[in-house]
Design a protein around this motif. Structure first.
Motif, PDB file in Angstrom:
ATOM      1  N   LEU A  75       2.793  21.468 -26.764  1.00 17.69           N
ATOM      2  CA  LEU A  75       2.051  22.087 -27.856  1.00 17.69           C
ATOM      3  C   LEU A  75       1.518  23.457 -27.417  1.00 17.69           C
ATOM      4  N   VAL A  76       0.946  23.523 -26.218  1.00 15.11           N
ATOM      5  CA  VAL A  76       0.412  24.787 -25.693  1.00 15.11           C
ATOM      6  C   VAL A  76       1.524  25.834 -25.630  1.00 15.11           C
TER       7      VAL A  76
ATOM      8  N   PHE B   3     -18.018  18.310 -16.452  1.00 14.73           N
ATOM      9  CA  PHE B   3     -19.119  18.756 -17.306  1.00 14.73           C
ATOM     10  C   PHE B   3     -18.881  20.193 -17.766  1.00 14.73           C
ATOM     11  N   LEU B   4     -18.494  21.055 -16.809  1.00 15.05           N
ATOM     12  CA  LEU B   4     -18.211  22.457 -17.154  1.00 15.05           C
ATOM     13  C   LEU B   4     -17.110  22.554 -18.210  1.00 15.05           C
ATOM     14  N   GLN B   5     -16.038  21.770 -18.021  1.00 15.86           N
ATOM     15  CA  GLN B   5     -14.917  21.841 -18.975  1.00 15.86           C
ATOM     16  C   GLN B   5     -15.329  21.371 -20.369  1.00 15.86           C
ATOM     17  N   ALA B   6     -16.194  20.324 -20.428  1.00 18.21           N
ATOM     18  CA  ALA B   6     -16.644  19.820 -21.730  1.00 18.21           C
ATOM     19  C   ALA B   6     -17.519  20.863 -22.430  1.00 18.21           C
ATOM     20  N   ILE B   7     -18.401  21.523 -21.670  1.00 16.91           N
ATOM     21  CA  ILE B   7     -19.251  22.576 -22.249  1.00 16.91           C
ATOM     22  C   ILE B   7     -18.364  23.733 -22.719  1.00 16.91           C
ATOM     23  N   ASP B   8     -17.374  24.063 -21.915  1.00 15.31           N
ATOM     24  CA  ASP B   8     -16.450  25.143 -22.251  1.00 15.31           C
ATOM     25  C   ASP B   8     -15.759  24.861 -23.591  1.00 15.31           C
ATOM     26  N   ARG B   9     -15.289  23.630 -23.780  1.00 15.19           N
ATOM     27  CA  ARG B   9     -14.636  23.284 -25.056  1.00 15.19           C
ATOM     28  C   ARG B   9     -15.630  23.320 -26.209  1.00 15.19           C
ATOM     29  N   ALA B  10     -16.826  22.764 -25.971  1.00  9.75           N
ATOM     30  CA  ALA B  10     -17.829  22.761 -27.039  1.00  9.75           C
ATOM     31  C   ALA B  10     -18.194  24.190 -27.432  1.00  9.75           C
ATOM     32  N   SER B  11     -18.157  25.096 -26.465  1.00  8.73           N
ATOM     33  CA  SER B  11     -18.556  26.476 -26.754  1.00  8.73           C
ATOM     34  C   SER B  11     -17.495  27.236 -27.544  1.00  8.73           C
ATOM     35  N   LEU B  12     -16.284  26.687 -27.617  1.00 11.35           N
ATOM     36  CA  LEU B  12     -15.229  27.372 -28.381  1.00 11.35           C
ATOM     37  C   LEU B  12     -15.677  27.591 -29.821  1.00 11.35           C
ATOM     38  N   LEU B  13     -16.345  26.587 -30.395  1.00 12.25           N
ATOM     39  CA  LEU B  13     -16.840  26.756 -31.758  1.00 12.25           C
ATOM     40  C   LEU B  13     -18.231  27.371 -31.757  1.00 12.25           C
TER      41      LEU B  13
ATOM     42  N   ALA C  34      -5.374  27.626 -30.689  1.00 10.34           N
ATOM     43  CA  ALA C  34      -4.740  27.946 -29.401  1.00 10.34           C
ATOM     44  C   ALA C  34      -5.707  27.712 -28.241  1.00 10.34           C
ATOM     45  N   ASP C  35      -6.952  28.182 -28.398  1.00  9.05           N
ATOM     46  CA  ASP C  35      -7.960  27.972 -27.341  1.00  9.05           C
ATOM     47  C   ASP C  35      -8.224  26.487 -27.129  1.00  9.05           C
ATOM     48  N   ILE C  36      -8.316  25.756 -28.213  1.00  8.79           N
ATOM     49  CA  ILE C  36      -8.625  24.326 -28.127  1.00  8.79           C
ATOM     50  C   ILE C  36      -7.523  23.572 -27.396  1.00  8.79           C
ATOM     51  N   VAL C  37      -6.281  23.723 -27.838  1.00  7.79           N
ATOM     52  CA  VAL C  37      -5.216  22.933 -27.204  1.00  7.79           C
ATOM     53  C   VAL C  37      -5.065  23.301 -25.730  1.00  7.79           C
ATOM     54  N   LYS C  38      -5.323  24.573 -25.401  1.00  3.23           N
ATOM     55  CA  LYS C  38      -5.222  24.998 -23.998  1.00  3.23           C
ATOM     56  C   LYS C  38      -6.242  24.279 -23.130  1.00  3.23           C
ATOM     57  N   LYS C  39      -7.428  24.005 -23.704  1.00  4.55           N
ATOM     58  CA  LYS C  39      -8.530  23.456 -22.906  1.00  4.55           C
ATOM     59  C   LYS C  39      -8.728  21.954 -23.066  1.00  4.55           C
ATOM     60  N   LEU C  40      -7.939  21.303 -23.898  1.00  6.24           N
ATOM     61  CA  LEU C  40      -8.130  19.857 -24.093  1.00  6.24           C
ATOM     62  C   LEU C  40      -7.883  19.105 -22.784  1.00  6.24           C
ATOM     63  N   PRO C  41      -8.600  18.001 -22.579  1.00  7.86           N
ATOM     64  CA  PRO C  41      -8.531  17.352 -21.263  1.00  7.86           C
ATOM     65  C   PRO C  41      -7.328  16.428 -21.050  1.00  7.86           C
ATOM     66  N   GLY C  42      -6.734  15.871 -22.117  1.00  9.78           N
ATOM     67  CA  GLY C  42      -5.697  14.852 -21.923  1.00  9.78           C
ATOM     68  C   GLY C  42      -4.294  15.411 -21.835  1.00  9.78           C
TER      69      GLY C  42
ATOM     70  N   THR D 219      -9.141  18.343 -40.277  1.00  4.52           N
ATOM     71  CA  THR D 219      -8.153  18.003 -39.250  1.00  4.52           C
ATOM     72  C   THR D 219      -8.863  17.558 -37.981  1.00  4.52           C
ATOM     73  N   ARG D 220      -8.623  16.312 -37.582  1.00  8.08           N
ATOM     74  CA  ARG D 220      -9.234  15.802 -36.364  1.00  8.08           C
ATOM     75  C   ARG D 220      -8.240  15.936 -35.213  1.00  8.08           C
ATOM     76  N   ILE D 221      -8.673  16.629 -34.160  1.00  8.89           N
ATOM     77  CA  ILE D 221      -7.826  16.816 -32.973  1.00  8.89           C
ATOM     78  C   ILE D 221      -8.508  16.085 -31.832  1.00  8.89           C
ATOM     79  N   THR D 222      -7.870  15.068 -31.288  1.00  4.99           N
ATOM     80  CA  THR D 222      -8.496  14.328 -30.192  1.00  4.99           C
ATOM     81  C   THR D 222      -7.576  14.310 -28.976  1.00  4.99           C
ATOM     82  N   SER D 223      -8.230  14.340 -27.800  1.00  7.50           N
ATOM     83  CA  SER D 223      -7.501  14.291 -26.539  1.00  7.50           C
ATOM     84  C   SER D 223      -8.509  13.855 -25.493  1.00  7.50           C
ATOM     85  N   GLY D 224      -8.217  12.778 -24.769  1.00 10.24           N
ATOM     86  CA  GLY D 224      -9.194  12.259 -23.802  1.00 10.24           C
ATOM     87  C   GLY D 224     -10.503  11.974 -24.505  1.00 10.24           C
ATOM     88  N   SER D 225     -11.606  12.450 -23.951  1.00  8.41           N
ATOM     89  CA  SER D 225     -12.918  12.176 -24.521  1.00  8.41           C
ATOM     90  C   SER D 225     -13.401  13.317 -25.415  1.00  8.41           C
ATOM     91  N   SER D 226     -12.462  14.152 -25.858  1.00  5.63           N
ATOM     92  CA  SER D 226     -12.811  15.323 -26.643  1.00  5.63           C
ATOM     93  C   SER D 226     -12.336  15.164 -28.076  1.00  5.63           C
TER      94      SER D 226
END
Lengths: 395, 395
Positions: free
Chosen positions: A25-26, B288-298, A98-106, A119-126
């Motif tokens: 996807l990325v 923790f940093l990565q989760a904050i980073d994703r949350a900060s996207l919005l 683009a930013d979101i999919v790049k940084k998703l954890p799973g 639109t719900r986008i889920t990956s790992g705990s995000s």
């Protein structure tokens, strides 16, 4: 703020439901993102369109001049890229997506669209919930009939672009000059770019099954730069090229690149190229480029970035430049051969460096026909690449 | 244009004549260039001063706040770096001189200054003639008596700078906050930076022969950033540090870095740091940093870049953020331990990421004392680094 708490959507009428490899996807989002501009006047074009069918996921990005379409097949070489639970479509804000999919954890991403286009986008705990837009509102790409086409390998195409596009005009005074002119005849493709002060011309053989004859195809320089960037990220492969009256389409594996063509008539440039030569100099490309580069250190302080070149008795060139305030520079470059009349000529150091940087051959031949006539730079023993520069009048 | 032809200077009264290794010259010019600003109000400070003596060549660059002096010894470890034919001095335009020496073709460079300060720089087949300036006109560096000094290794110094300087204020409203406060007591150096919304504090042991006691040393953040950049290019070595009333001097091998200090009194920050803790969370720094980073996207779409954090029953944190236009995000982060009261708190995602990025430890401990009180972030089992962030009031 409204309720931020993670909640299952009450609406169970899913419009689309897919699971896709995050890596795939990325990669594909980055391809189509290159066509998306934040400065578009059509709001939906700030988004990326996703269309999920049984075969896979099609992504589209466009700024209406350039459109890029990329495809992730559900399965490829026995590897599963995606599962399509419910086929459907959605448009999502390009930069955020683009930013979101790049940084998703799973390793995989679930994308679910409800009937309100949430639109719900889920990956790992995000989990992201984005406001989507209706894919039906997204402009259609131009329909192109595959009547006449030819093919080039991507590495040759990139090279061809690099060797010509640098010479296009950046001024909109004559819009056709902001593009590269492609013409096809007798199984050969000739590409010409000029900003009326310098010119680059490259010819290559093409693969085609038919008798193609096209002369006034003008591709915007910006489109060609975008195209070359995309192929930096892919391996070497064949690209099929289809040209219509106002569009050009480049089709590679899972990737389609559309560009509009420029309207108008490209000037006939054949007459610009001198047929006779009064002085011919052969010398090493790199040492000549480096000497010009040094001379231009002071020349760029003056407004026109001009250096002077002089052939010396024997086998060398002298390059001179000066800035009243800073000082002056004098370079001596050994040539392999100098034949014909003595030359004293002035030209833009920038144009010369631009031209020399696109020449891969170790030696170049420069052909002069007088101090006020355009001169030619060519790789030694190669006839398919030609650079032309107009000299500058100095006191 | 005047006579551009390469000509031997008629004047044979050389003011300076040296031959120097191009590589050494490039390296040392790049050090002192970092202090040169093109926006200086003192014209001669756009130049680099060269002073050649029997011992070697001293280079100086300065913007009057920061001055850097570098020395090329004629001989070093039995390798000859330079020959001084005639000792002397000259000031040359910094940008041009740096560009020129970088691009010269030979392994060595000849620099010759005539009585009119015209400076001939030759290397291989290249010759530059630059208008020099009188080195006597160049401002003197501050005289610093080596009364009291201490030493730190460069790698520790760089680390120390990186872990504090990010928190200085970028606003000139309270000028002292644009600097980092250094204080020395009992063989320890404490460094504090705060922009009044967050704070960073780092303590290290120092090497000193004497009883040093200094408390109100305020070093401009910009100077520290410049200093850290220089030591990126050198190996690990000892730096001797000398502090006077209005200057600090960092002395490394062949390199001296001067910075002025900021005037005024740095606020006492000890009172800001909460002594009691109501909730303590231990968790992995990176996740923790990565989760904050994703949350900060919005969050970054909204003006204050705020995310909400909530401890959940058991062992996890919830991080939430939303933008009315784009959508919302929900992150779940596993903690190793959560003790004390439940927490719901909002803070700047940017401040949290800035702090976490300076922590090398794999785990951090966060100590809260209520939703409206500053909270602390510390590497687990390390007492010499502390980050503090003020929460944000939200609805």
């Amino acid at each position: 703020m409204e309720d931020l708490i993670h909640s299952e959507s009450i609406d169970s009428d899913w419009m689309m439901k897919i699971t896709v490899s995050r890596e795939k996807l990325v990669e594909n989002v980055n391809y189509v993102l290159k066509a998306v501009s934040s400065r578009t006047t059509i709001p939906i074009l700030t988004g990326i369109k996703l269309v999920a069918s049984k075969e896979g996921i099609e992504l589209t990005g466009s700024d209406s001049d350039v459109s890029i379409q990329s495809f992730i097949p559900t399965e490829e070489n026995d590897i599963e890229n995606a599962s399509i639970h419910i086929p459907g479509s959605i448009v999502l804000q390009a930069r955020f997506f683009a930013d979101i999919v790049k940084k998703l954890p799973g390793d995989s991403v679930d994308i679910e669209v409800d009937s309100r286009l949430m639109t719900r986008i889920t990956s790992g705990s995000s989990e992201f919930n984005l406001n989507g837009l209706d894919a039906e509102e997204y402009p259609h790409l131009p329909t192109i009939w595959e009547e006449h086409s030819f093919s080039i390998r991507t590495d040759i195409l990139k090279h061809l672009i690099r060797q010509t596009v640098f010479a296009v005009s950046t001024s909109e005074t004559r819009p056709v000059l902001t593009g590269v002119n492609w013409s096809i005849q007798n199984g050969k493709l000739k590409c010409v770019a000029t900003d009326s002060h310098r010119l680059a011309m490259r010819t290559i053989d093409i693969e085609t099954d038919e008798q193609l004859d096209k002369s006034n195809v003008i591709i915007p320089g910006k489109s060609l730069n975008d195209l070359a960037k995309i192929f930096d990220d892919t391996g070497s492969e064949w690209v099929q090229i289809i040209i219509t009256d106002n569009q050009i389409l480049f089709k590679a594996n899972h990737l389609q690149f559309y560009s509009r063509l420029l309207e108008g008539n490209y000037p006939n440039t054949d007459g610009l190229i001198p047929q006779e030569t009064k002085t011919e100099v052969t010398l090493g490309t790199k040492s000549f480029l480096q000497a010009i580069d040094r001379a231009s250190l002071l020349a760029r302080e003056e407004k026109n970035n001009v250096v002077k070149l002089k052939t010396l008795d024997g086998q060398s060139l002298e390059i001179l430049s000066q800035s009243t305030e800073i000082g002056r520079v004098h370079e001596n470059v050994d040539a392999q051969e100098i034949s014909g009349e003595e030359v004293r000529i002035s030209f833009s150091a920038k144009y010369m460096m631009d031209a020399l940087r696109q020449i891969d051959a170790s030696d170049v031949k420069i052909s002069f026909t007088g101090a006020m006539r355009p001169f030619l730079i060519r790789p030694v023993e190669e006839q398919d690449l030609l650079m032309l520069i107009l000299p500058v009048r100095t006191n």
